[in-house]
Design a protein around this motif. Structure first.
Motif, PDB file in Angstrom:
ATOM      1  N   TRP A 112       0.950  -1.031   0.056  1.00 50.51           N
ATOM      2  CA  TRP A 112       0.211  -0.050  -0.004  1.00 50.51           C
ATOM      3  C   TRP A 112       0.969   1.226  -0.005  1.00 50.51           C
ATOM      4  O   TRP A 112       1.962   1.345   0.757  1.00 50.51           O
ATOM      5  CB  TRP A 112      -1.199   0.292   1.262  1.00 50.51           C
ATOM      6  CG  TRP A 112      -2.036  -0.974   1.176  1.00 50.51           C
ATOM      7  CD1 TRP A 112      -2.352  -1.935   0.345  1.00 50.51           C
ATOM      8  CD2 TRP A 112      -3.032  -0.969   2.178  1.00 50.51           C
ATOM      9  NE1 TRP A 112      -3.529  -2.601   0.612  1.00 50.51           N
ATOM     10  CE2 TRP A 112      -3.989  -2.063   1.799  1.00 50.51           C
ATOM     11  CE3 TRP A 112      -3.432  -0.207   3.158  1.00 50.51           C
ATOM     12  CZ2 TRP A 112      -5.071  -2.351   2.649  1.00 50.51           C
ATOM     13  CZ3 TRP A 112      -4.623  -0.546   4.149  1.00 50.51           C
ATOM     14  CH2 TRP A 112      -5.303  -1.582   3.678  1.00 50.51           C
ATOM     15  N   ARG A 113       0.548   2.049  -0.777  1.00 50.96           N
ATOM     16  CA  ARG A 113       1.316   3.470  -0.832  1.00 50.96           C
ATOM     17  C   ARG A 113       0.709   4.224   0.503  1.00 50.96           C
ATOM     18  O   ARG A 113      -0.204   3.934   0.979  1.00 50.96           O
ATOM     19  CB  ARG A 113       1.000   4.320  -2.149  1.00 50.96           C
ATOM     20  CG  ARG A 113       1.278   3.945  -3.557  1.00 50.96           C
ATOM     21  CD  ARG A 113       0.992   4.826  -4.390  1.00 50.96           C
ATOM     22  NE  ARG A 113      -0.740   4.996  -4.327  1.00 50.96           N
ATOM     23  CZ  ARG A 113      -1.394   4.334  -5.221  1.00 50.96           C
ATOM     24  NH1 ARG A 113      -0.942   3.449  -6.152  1.00 50.96           N
ATOM     25  NH2 ARG A 113      -2.568   4.554  -5.492  1.00 50.96           N
ATOM     26  N   ASN A 114       1.763   4.744   1.020  1.00 42.97           N
ATOM     27  CA  ASN A 114       1.459   5.650   2.217  1.00 42.97           C
ATOM     28  C   ASN A 114       1.109   4.919   3.480  1.00 42.97           C
ATOM     29  O   ASN A 114       0.534   5.610   4.254  1.00 42.97           O
ATOM     30  CB  ASN A 114       0.493   6.894   1.826  1.00 42.97           C
ATOM     31  CG  ASN A 114       0.825   7.840   0.723  1.00 42.97           C
ATOM     32  OD1 ASN A 114       2.070   7.948   0.476  1.00 42.97           O
ATOM     33  ND2 ASN A 114       0.130   8.205  -0.232  1.00 42.97           N
ATOM     34  N   LEU A 158       2.229   3.290   6.880  1.00 46.06           N
ATOM     35  CA  LEU A 158       3.343   3.059   7.615  1.00 46.06           C
ATOM     36  C   LEU A 158       2.852   2.308   8.739  1.00 46.06           C
ATOM     37  O   LEU A 158       2.042   2.773   9.687  1.00 46.06           O
ATOM     38  CB  LEU A 158       3.854   4.438   7.942  1.00 46.06           C
ATOM     39  CG  LEU A 158       4.985   4.560   9.072  1.00 46.06           C
ATOM     40  CD1 LEU A 158       6.288   4.240   8.560  1.00 46.06           C
ATOM     41  CD2 LEU A 158       5.018   5.855   9.670  1.00 46.06           C
ATOM     42  N   TYR A 215       5.366  11.086  11.945  1.00 43.44           N
ATOM     43  CA  TYR A 215       4.891  10.125  10.968  1.00 43.44           C
ATOM     44  C   TYR A 215       4.721  10.403   9.650  1.00 43.44           C
ATOM     45  O   TYR A 215       5.030   9.767   8.597  1.00 43.44           O
ATOM     46  CB  TYR A 215       3.637   9.358  11.734  1.00 43.44           C
ATOM     47  CG  TYR A 215       3.791   8.551  12.724  1.00 43.44           C
ATOM     48  CD1 TYR A 215       4.613   7.748  12.825  1.00 43.44           C
ATOM     49  CD2 TYR A 215       3.039   9.073  13.930  1.00 43.44           C
ATOM     50  CE1 TYR A 215       5.007   6.856  13.998  1.00 43.44           C
ATOM     51  CE2 TYR A 215       3.341   8.434  15.055  1.00 43.44           C
ATOM     52  CZ  TYR A 215       4.251   7.458  15.244  1.00 43.44           C
ATOM     53  OH  TYR A 215       4.326   6.685  16.369  1.00 43.44           O
ATOM     54  N   LYS A 216       4.411  11.708   9.535  1.00 40.63           N
ATOM     55  CA  LYS A 216       4.028  12.350   7.991  1.00 40.63           C
ATOM     56  C   LYS A 216       5.272  12.189   7.470  1.00 40.63           C
ATOM     57  O   LYS A 216       5.899  12.050   6.251  1.00 40.63           O
ATOM     58  CB  LYS A 216       3.563  13.848   8.055  1.00 40.63           C
ATOM     59  CG  LYS A 216       2.076  13.685   8.588  1.00 40.63           C
ATOM     60  CD  LYS A 216       1.380  14.902   8.389  1.00 40.63           C
ATOM     61  CE  LYS A 216       0.034  15.080   8.748  1.00 40.63           C
ATOM     62  NZ  LYS A 216      -0.520  16.480   8.802  1.00 40.63           N
ATOM     63  N   ILE A 251       6.516   8.893   6.276  1.00 38.94           N
ATOM     64  CA  ILE A 251       5.771   8.360   5.122  1.00 38.94           C
ATOM     65  C   ILE A 251       6.589   9.139   4.045  1.00 38.94           C
ATOM     66  O   ILE A 251       6.996   8.686   2.747  1.00 38.94           O
ATOM     67  CB  ILE A 251       4.267   8.931   4.914  1.00 38.94           C
ATOM     68  CG1 ILE A 251       3.667   7.947   6.030  1.00 38.94           C
ATOM     69  CG2 ILE A 251       3.767   8.713   3.783  1.00 38.94           C
ATOM     70  CD1 ILE A 251       2.111   8.274   6.397  1.00 38.94           C
ATOM     71  N   VAL A 252       6.777  10.538   4.014  1.00 37.05           N
ATOM     72  CA  VAL A 252       7.366  11.246   2.847  1.00 37.05           C
ATOM     73  C   VAL A 252       8.772  10.423   2.531  1.00 37.05           C
ATOM     74  O   VAL A 252       9.417  10.241   1.527  1.00 37.05           O
ATOM     75  CB  VAL A 252       7.694  12.832   3.039  1.00 37.05           C
ATOM     76  CG1 VAL A 252       8.746  13.261   2.002  1.00 37.05           C
ATOM     77  CG2 VAL A 252       6.238  13.290   3.243  1.00 37.05           C
ATOM     78  N   GLN A 277       9.653   7.438   3.289  1.00 41.05           N
ATOM     79  CA  GLN A 277       9.311   6.101   2.715  1.00 41.05           C
ATOM     80  C   GLN A 277       9.106   6.067   1.051  1.00 41.05           C
ATOM     81  O   GLN A 277       9.679   5.563   0.351  1.00 41.05           O
ATOM     82  CB  GLN A 277       8.181   5.571   3.377  1.00 41.05           C
ATOM     83  CG  GLN A 277       7.756   4.208   3.043  1.00 41.05           C
ATOM     84  CD  GLN A 277       6.638   3.702   3.958  1.00 41.05           C
ATOM     85  OE1 GLN A 277       6.974   3.108   4.954  1.00 41.05           O
ATOM     86  NE2 GLN A 277       5.566   3.489   3.391  1.00 41.05           N
ATOM     87  N   GLN A 278       8.145   7.136   0.783  1.00 42.44           N
ATOM     88  CA  GLN A 278       7.902   7.292  -0.636  1.00 42.44           C
ATOM     89  C   GLN A 278       9.246   7.719  -1.610  1.00 42.44           C
ATOM     90  O   GLN A 278       9.163   7.575  -2.674  1.00 42.44           O
ATOM     91  CB  GLN A 278       6.860   8.742  -0.778  1.00 42.44           C
ATOM     92  CG  GLN A 278       5.399   8.249  -0.207  1.00 42.44           C
ATOM     93  CD  GLN A 278       4.844   9.460  -0.304  1.00 42.44           C
ATOM     94  OE1 GLN A 278       5.262  10.621  -0.038  1.00 42.44           O
ATOM     95  NE2 GLN A 278       3.549   9.319  -0.252  1.00 42.44           N
TER      96      GLN A 278
END
Length: 74
Positions: free
Chosen positions: A44-46, A48, A63-64, A67-68, A70-71
């Motif tokens: 799944w995209r985004n 975590l 956490y944001k 996610i960035v 990770q992307q």
């Protein structure tokens, strides 16, 4: 964010209260027993995945940022 648990919605809520993170969540849900999706959860995209024991010192902003980060690796 929603907090879910195979122990049910009330267990999820109580766990969030125990860890002091209940204000992070919009709601509490039982974990689904069946998920029908064309992707595995790890695809799944985004998404975590965080264990409650790893929440200490983190914020929604943390956490944001994760996610960035990770992307940017994909």
């Amino acid at each position: 964010m929603y907090c879910w648990s195979s122990g049910g919605a009330e267990y999820a809520r109580n766990s969030a209260l125990e860890f002091g993170i209940e204000s992070c969540f919009t709601g509490f849900l039982p974990k689904p027993e069946i998920a029908i999706d064309d992707l595995q959860f790890n695809q799944w995209r985004n998404l975590l995945q965080v264990h409650p024991n790893q929440c200490d010192g983190n914020t929604i902003e943390t956490y944001k940022e994760k996610i960035v980060e990770q992307q940017s690796k994909t």
